[in-house]
Design an enzyme around this catalytic site. Sequence first.
Site, PDB file in Angstrom:
ATOM      1  N   ARG A  40      -6.941  11.145  -5.853  1.00 59.70           N
ATOM      2  CA  ARG A  40      -8.194  10.398  -5.674  1.00 59.70           C
ATOM      3  C   ARG A  40      -9.402  11.346  -5.734  1.00 59.70           C
ATOM      4  NH1 ARG A  40      -9.934   5.813  -1.192  1.00 59.70           N
ATOM      5  NH2 ARG A  40     -12.153   6.241  -1.264  1.00 59.70           N
ATOM      6  N   ARG A  80      -3.447   6.163   1.142  1.00 59.50           N
ATOM      7  CA  ARG A  80      -4.108   7.252   1.858  1.00 59.50           C
ATOM      8  C   ARG A  80      -3.234   7.992   2.855  1.00 59.50           C
ATOM      9  NH1 ARG A  80      -9.268   4.110   4.156  1.00 59.50           N
ATOM     10  NH2 ARG A  80      -7.647   2.564   4.527  1.00 59.50           N
ATOM     11  N   TYR A 111     -14.796 -12.471   0.277  1.00 60.40           N
ATOM     12  CA  TYR A 111     -15.551 -11.242  -0.007  1.00 60.40           C
ATOM     13  C   TYR A 111     -16.817 -11.539  -0.816  1.00 60.40           C
ATOM     14  CZ  TYR A 111     -11.598  -8.417   1.613  1.00 60.40           C
ATOM     15  OH  TYR A 111     -10.615  -7.837   2.383  1.00 60.40           O
ATOM     16  N   ARG A 150       0.819  -1.224   0.000  1.00 59.41           N
ATOM     17  CA  ARG A 150       0.000   0.000   0.000  1.00 59.41           C
ATOM     18  C   ARG A 150       0.847   1.266   0.000  1.00 59.41           C
ATOM     19  NH1 ARG A 150      -3.642  -1.460   4.714  1.00 59.41           N
ATOM     20  NH2 ARG A 150      -4.901  -3.173   3.954  1.00 59.41           N
ATOM     21  N   ASP A 161      -6.962  -2.867  -7.119  1.00 65.12           N
ATOM     22  CA  ASP A 161      -7.611  -3.457  -5.949  1.00 65.12           C
ATOM     23  C   ASP A 161      -7.669  -4.966  -6.142  1.00 65.12           C
ATOM     24  OD1 ASP A 161      -9.255  -2.620  -3.425  1.00 65.12           O
ATOM     25  OD2 ASP A 161     -10.375  -4.253  -4.346  1.00 65.12           O
TER      26      ASP A 161
END
Length: 354
Positions: free
Chosen positions: A40, A31, A154, A27, A77
Site C-alpha cells: 500500500r 492492514r 454512504y 478482509r 472496495d
Amino acid sequence: MAELKNDRFLRALLKQPVDRTPVWMMRQAGRYLPEYKATRAQAGDFMSLCKNPELACEVTIQPLERFPLDAAILFSDILTIPDAMGLGLYFETGEGPRFRKIVRTEADVDALPVVNTAADLSYVTDAVSTIRRELNGRVPLIGFSGSPWTLATYMVEGGSSKDFRHVKAMMYSQPQVMHQLLDKLARSVIDYLNAQIEAGAQAVQIFDTWGGSLSDVCYQEFSLKYMQQIVAGLKREHEGQTIPVILFTKGGGQWLESMAATGCDALGLDWTTDIGSARQRVGNQVALQGNMDPSVLYASPDAIRAEVARILKSYGQGSGHVFNLGHGIHQFVDPEHAKVFIEAIVELSPAYHA
C-alpha cells in the site's frame, strides 16, 4: 483458464461433499499484514492500490502465501460504484471513506448514471482477470459488491455514519426517491458483478453491511428486495461452471429465511447468530458462511482453537459450511493468531466430513 486444484470452497457453497470445512476471511488481504502495508505504501494510497491491477493482484495473493486458505477475494472496495457515478470517493486518515458530492434530493438521484462497468470500472475487471491468471487454479476467486442499501447509506450520508439520519429521513419521507436510487444501484451492481464473473470471478458475495440498521419492514422493502433483484439478474453459469452467490447482511440473523428465499446459494452470518440454530432454520436450502467473532483473534491460541471447535460442533456433520469470521479481520490482529485460527479449522474439521 487453469483447472481448479482446490474446489472445496465452491463445493461447500453448493452443499456437495468435502474432505474438510473450507475457510477464508473477510478482509484477509488487509492492514493486519505487514506485507500489505508495504505494498500500500508503494501504491501511495488505498484507491491507487485498488486501481493498479498488478498491485491489487499482489495483495490478493499475499494471505495465501501465509495461510492454507481455500479462496482468494478480489482486493477492491465496496464504494467503487458510487465513485464511478461521479461522487468523488476519497479517504480521510482515521475518518474512513468520504464523498465530495452527496446525494440528498430527487434531482441528485436523477443526475446519477447507471454504471457501465466496462466503461467506468475496467480497473476492477482488469484486476479480476490478472488475479485469476496468477492464481493459476490454486483456489477460487471471489468477486463482490456492496448491497444497494449499504451503498446508498454512504452516498446520502457522505461517508460512514453512526445514526443514518439523512438516509433514513429520505427513506421515510421520500420513499419513491429512495427506491429510484436503490434501483439505479441494483442495476449497476448487476452489471458490475456480471462483469467480474466474465473476467474470472468464480463466486460472488453481496455485502449488506448496514442492512441490520433497518426495521423489519424496511429491511424487506429497502434492502432485501434489491438484493433479490441482483440475484435474479446474475449469470449463474460461466464457462460451464456454476457461480455461487453469497448474501451477507451484518446484523441480519432475524431475516435468514427471507434471505434464503432470494435464490442465493449461501448466507453469511455474523457472530450474533448461532450457526447450529441458523442451519435448523434454513435447512438444506442454502449453505452457511461464518461466523466467529473477529475479536476472538485477540485472545490466546487456546481460546481461538476452543472457539473454532465450538462453531464446528454447532454446525455439525456434513457439507454446506464455509468457515469465516462474522465480519472483517481487525487491523490490530497478530497474523500468527490468524494462522492459529485457520490451522485449527484444517485440523479439526475433517471429523465432521467423515
